[in-house]
Design an enzyme around this catalytic site. Structure first.
Site, PDB file in Angstrom:
ATOM      1  N   LYS A 106      42.144  11.394  41.155  1.00 34.14           N
ATOM      2  CA  LYS A 106      42.779  12.354  40.241  1.00 34.14           C
ATOM      3  C   LYS A 106      43.795  13.167  41.027  1.00 34.14           C
ATOM      4  O   LYS A 106      43.547  14.304  41.445  1.00 34.14           O
ATOM      5  CB  LYS A 106      41.727  13.266  39.608  1.00 34.14           C
ATOM      6  CG  LYS A 106      42.233  13.920  38.317  1.00 34.14           C
ATOM      7  CD  LYS A 106      42.519  12.884  37.241  1.00 34.14           C
ATOM      8  CE  LYS A 106      43.082  13.492  35.981  1.00 34.14           C
ATOM      9  NZ  LYS A 106      43.527  12.495  35.018  1.00 34.14           N
TER      10      LYS A 106
ATOM     11  N   SER B 289      44.711   9.228  30.987  1.00 37.32           N
ATOM     12  CA  SER B 289      43.909  10.446  30.955  1.00 37.32           C
ATOM     13  C   SER B 289      43.684  10.852  29.500  1.00 37.32           C
ATOM     14  O   SER B 289      43.063  10.112  28.750  1.00 37.32           O
ATOM     15  CB  SER B 289      44.559  11.551  31.781  1.00 37.32           C
ATOM     16  OG  SER B 289      43.578  12.458  32.241  1.00 37.32           O
TER      17      SER B 289
END
Length: 598
Positions: free
Chosen positions: A193, A389
């Site tokens: 991430k 996402s």
């Protein structure tokens, strides 16, 4: 005397008021007429040419335009990507359209969108004698990827053609933020991430570098193969050309290497168009934009709300809870719930083009999609350039997911960013805060003060909980275990081909494929669909509402522009803009890092 003064004064005020009202009405009439003329239906003549201009920003779907923006930019009739795809589909069997003219002047379309456009061009030509001609004063790599699918490619004698491969560059702001004593408090789950890395590091981490290299290599392999097949050049030769700095080469060099078919000035290319359409003078060419073509075609042919049809819902941009730009949950959720209740709508294709945004908003949209499915109506998802996402969050519950090979998806992860300028205020401006509270954590989380250890721990716990919810949604939607999802999650970004292999998508295909397959499943015609959100605001209504709600839009925009222009270094400008964005966004984000393929 005093009476005469007041009578004169009131008379002057009345005259001024009347003049202002007349001027206001005339402005409404003038601008409404301007808008009306730009949106009017166009009569398509025989021997017309569908004129596709690859120029600037091309939006996915038509949305209401702010009046100030309309007055300043005059783009109410701008062609959308939806217009381009649909016009190619219908023009293929329209006897009035002789061919397609691709005019390349530099567009910002992503590579997944460009690949979809290439497929649409191939379908246009299939089984017909229609032609496609592409011209460029110069070709960017992206535009050339599209143009290479044409029958004939023309390049200006002084023009350039760029093939250089792919790269992705990310700015990093740690040193700049340290100098300003800005404390970026980060909370995340996921090894990959990397959306938060620009605030914590000065260069790309190894996990981020590895994933970026992998998807760049995969996407470039598809692009180089596509160019090679279209131009009948071995893929290896296309890759070799990428190392040859083609943009510095002459038009003759490009012709010798089979990248183009003809060297010609624009006027000469237009002479060819005249010959193809039996037109004597270039100024008499019937060039029809996709937007104009669809305004004519839609009047009698496309599905309406009164017909049984599929709803194609466009979700494009950042995902937010409220607002008027991008994917706004407070607008999109009611739209989907309304479509679920409509008996005329028998299925939905959700077109997602988003790198994510608010995790809360993503969950609300996911739930609305689930509710739609609960009405025994199938949902397919078509992914654009990005569906990562939060973009994947809102997609994962679909019955079937389509992606292009160049789509960037996955990035299943959650993060939070809370900037603190306490150090900036203290050390640089001499501003200090003192507080009184009933408990240690009674003070709200704010940018003017660092979070307490307990607040940080609770924020991390909330991020972990959000991540587990996200993983659970994916596991439920994809019918796999949470452990299996976790191995491919961790915030990692995948290209479309790899996403298919690991089970995040069901098929490599375009929006056209998704609509056709869903129509086949339901048993209706593939043209029986309508797009949403629908454009329901009239130009006059927009104008009147802008006069009330948007009266300060232009001066405020100019003030903002002037303020930012006063910041000398470009890097600081970008850092401060990004800082301003994270201050205003929801604290918990399901968002992919900013990736631009160059």
């Amino acid at each position: 005397m005093l009476k005469n003064f007041f009578m004169s004064f009131l008379g002057s005020m009345a005259a001024i008021w009347l003049s202002v009202m007349i001027l206001f009405v005339l402005t409404i009439v003038f601008v409404a007429g301007l808008i009306g003329s730009s949106l009017k239906s166009v009569k398509i003549a025989d021997h017309s040419i569908l004129h596709i201009q690859l120029d600037g920003v091309i939006s996915e779907h038509r949305t209401p335009q702010d009046i100030p923006d309309l007055i300043l930019n005059g783009q109410s009739d701008a062609t959308t990507f939806e217009d381009i795809l649909r016009s190619l589909e219908y023009a293929a069997t329209d006897g009035r359209i002789d061919g397609v003219y691709i005019d390349c002047t530099g567009s910002t379309l992503g590579y997944a969108s460009r690949a979809e456009l290439r497929e649409a061009l191939a379908r246009f030509k299939k089984g017909t004698d229609k032609w496609i001609l592409a011209y460029g004063d110069e070709f960017s790599q992206g535009d050339y990827y599209v143009a290479s699918a044409a029958d004939t490619v023309y390049l200006n004698p002084m023009g350039t053609l760029d093939i250089h491969g792919l790269s992705s560059s990310v700015p990093y702001f740690k040193d700049a933020l340290d100098k300003l004593d800005v404390n970026i408090q980060v909370f995340k789950v996921g090894t990959y991430k990397s959306a938060v890395e620009p605030f914590l590091l000065n260069s790309m981490s190894e996990p981020a570098r590895m994933q970026t290299q992998l998807f760049l290599d995969s996407i470039w392999a598809g692009i180089s193969e596509g160019i090679g097949m279209s131009r009948k050049i071995p893929t290896a030769d296309v890759c070799a050309l990428a190392d040859s700095l083609t943009m510095s080469r002459s038009a003759q060099w490009c012709l010798n290497h089979k990248l183009i078919d003809k060297i010609a000035y624009r006027r000469q290319a237009e002479d060819v168009l005249c010959a193809l359409t039996e037109t004597e003078d270039p100024k008499d060419l019937e060039l029809v934009s996709p937007a104009e073509y669809m305004s004519d075609y839609a009047t009698a042919t496309l599905a309406t709300a009164d017909d049984t049809h599929i709803a194609v819902v466009f979700a494009d941009g950042d995902i937010t809870e409220n607002g008027d730009k991008g994917i706004v949950a407070s607008s999109l959720v009611p739209e989907i719930l309304s479509l679920a209740k409509d008996d005329k709508i028998v299925g939905m294709v959700l077109r997602v083009n988003s790198g994510g945004g608010s995790a809360f908003a993503s969950e609300q949209i996911w739930d609305a999609v689930r509710h739609f499915k609960a009405q025994n109506k199938p949902v397919y998802v078509s992914m654009g350039d990005y569906a990562a996402s939060g973009g994947y969050y809102i997609s994962c519950g679909a019955d079937r997911i389509y992606a292009m090979p160049q789509t960037l998806t996955g990035s299943i992860g959650i993060f939070g960013i809370v900037p603190s300028i306490e150090g900036t205020l203290d050390k640089h401006l001499g501003i200090h805060f003192s507080s009184v509270s009933t408990s240690p954590d009674a003070i709200d989380i704010s940018v003017i003060k660092d979070m307490t250890p307990r607040q940080k721990a609770e924020m991390q716990r909330a991020i972990q909980r959000g991540y587990e919810t996200f993983v659970g949604r994916v596991a439920e939607g994809r019918h796999i275990s949470k452990d299996s999802v976790n191995t491919i999650a961790q915030g990692r970004v995948w290209d479309g081909n790899t996403a298919l292999r690991i089970g995040l998508v069901d098929r490599i295909g375009s929006l056209h494929n998704a609509i056709a397959d869903l129509a086949r499943q339901i048993g209706i015609a593939p043209t029986a669909y309508a797009t949403y959100p629908a454009m329901e605001i009239s130009p006059l209504q927009q104008l009147l509402s802008a006069g009330i709600a948007g009266k300060d839009a232009i001066p405020e925009a100019l003030k903002a522009k002037a303020a930012w222009a006063a910041i000398p270094p470009a890097e600081a400008d970008k850092a401060l803009r990004m800082l301003g964005q994270i201050v205003n966004m929801s604290p918990i984000q399901a968002r992919m890092e900013s990736i631009t393929l160059q």
